[in-house]
Design a protein around this motif. Structure first.
Motif, PDB file in Angstrom:
ATOM      1  N   ASP A  92     -42.290  20.625  32.862  1.00 27.86           N
ATOM      2  CA  ASP A  92     -41.698  21.617  31.773  1.00 27.86           C
ATOM      3  C   ASP A  92     -41.690  21.100  30.622  1.00 27.86           C
ATOM      4  O   ASP A  92     -41.944  20.088  30.289  1.00 27.86           O
ATOM      5  N   LEU A 150     -42.606  26.176  32.169  1.00 30.75           N
ATOM      6  CA  LEU A 150     -42.514  25.489  33.522  1.00 30.75           C
ATOM      7  C   LEU A 150     -43.882  25.667  34.354  1.00 30.75           C
ATOM      8  O   LEU A 150     -44.330  26.740  34.256  1.00 30.75           O
ATOM      9  N   THR A 161     -35.974  25.679  41.066  1.00 35.50           N
ATOM     10  CA  THR A 161     -36.452  25.249  39.851  1.00 35.50           C
ATOM     11  C   THR A 161     -36.650  26.546  38.758  1.00 35.50           C
ATOM     12  O   THR A 161     -36.371  26.184  37.502  1.00 35.50           O
ATOM     13  N   VAL A 186     -34.606  26.191  35.520  1.00 35.92           N
ATOM     14  CA  VAL A 186     -35.108  25.648  33.938  1.00 35.92           C
ATOM     15  C   VAL A 186     -35.329  26.824  33.013  1.00 35.92           C
ATOM     16  O   VAL A 186     -34.983  26.966  31.862  1.00 35.92           O
TER      17      VAL A 186
END
Length: 259
Positions: free
Chosen positions: A103, A112, A134, A138
């Motif tokens: 990221d 990402l 994720t 994120v």
């Protein structure tokens, strides 16, 4: 948040080892002229995942304007050897980056990358439940007003035999995280799609510097600009040794950018 446009250079399918020398020598200056906030390479940096090919890829990437975000493609794993079973990503980790799901955060942009090429798949991709989570963590947790960018090698909208395993959970995560841009490669044919009005823009880059071109398009890369919710994609094509904008696509009012 930034007052000006967020500019992203999107390259893919370099296939160093089966490359066009003219494209390799000229693409760095063309990308640098765009002054991107982030340069993204969506996989297949090498032809056969050999050390010499990764060395060439590393040399090229080090000349591109940073920061840089790269992900693996199917050609970045050894084709047929014990390495594919026991150490499939070892050379990629050595030469490119140790983080397979990297990221990056720059002013006005949270990005990402996902590793969509498992060693047990031959060509097509997979996104795991962990990776989907994720995406939500994120990108869903990006600062307000940031452009939210997801990059992977395999196009998530592909259907039929090219369909990504875990496609539905990935698309659910993209919606939940209010992703603005989804960048991919693999097809060697540039494309821009907006399946849902106001939703994320899916951009597939062509093959940037390789001889493995399709549909008579030649080498290409995509220059993306996001400003106040509007996405502009300029497809840059190599013609007679010069890079030119061959197609321009404008998408207004994407979901989260500029909000």
């Amino acid at each position: 948040m930034t007052d000006g446009p967020v500019v992203v250079a999107h390259l893919s399918d370099l296939h160093l080892g089966a490359h066009d020398h003219r494209a390799v020598e000229s693409i760095v200056a063309d990308v640098a002229r765009a002054r991107p906030a982030l340069t993204v390479v969506t996989g297949d940096s090498t032809m056969r995942a050999r050390d010499g090919e990764f060395r060439r890829a590393r040399e090229l990437l080090d000349r591109l304007p940073g920061p840089l975000l790269t992900v693996t493609g199917n050609h970045d794993l050894p084709l047929v050897s014990w390495r594919r079973v026991l150490r499939p990503y070892a050379r990629y980790r050595r030469w490119m980056t140790a983080d397979l799901d990297p990221d990056r955060q720059v002013l006005g942009l949270t990005a990402l990358g996902l590793q969509s090429m498992p060693r047990w798949r031959w060509k097509n991709g997979r996104v795991s439940a962990r990776q989907a989570a994720t995406v939500v963590r994120v990108l869903g947790g990006a600062p307000a007003g940031d452009v939210r960018l997801l990059a992977l090698h395999h196009p998530p909208l592909a259907t039929g035999t090219a369909r990504v395993i875990g496609r539905d959970r990935l698309l659910d995560a993209i919606r939940a995280a209010r992703v603005d841009l989804v960048l991919a490669g693999h097809t060697h044919v540039p494309d821009v799609r907006v399946p849902v009005p106001g939703g994320p823009v899916f951009v597939v880059a062509g093959t940037s510097v390789s001889r493995r071109t399709r549909q008579a398009i030649g080498c290409s890369w995509s220059l993306i600009s996001v400003h106040r919710g509007e996405v502009v994609v300029r497809e840059r094509y190599l013609r007679d040794g010069r890079w030119l904008t061959g197609r321009l696509v404008t998408v207004p009012n994407i979901s989260a950018a500029g909000s």
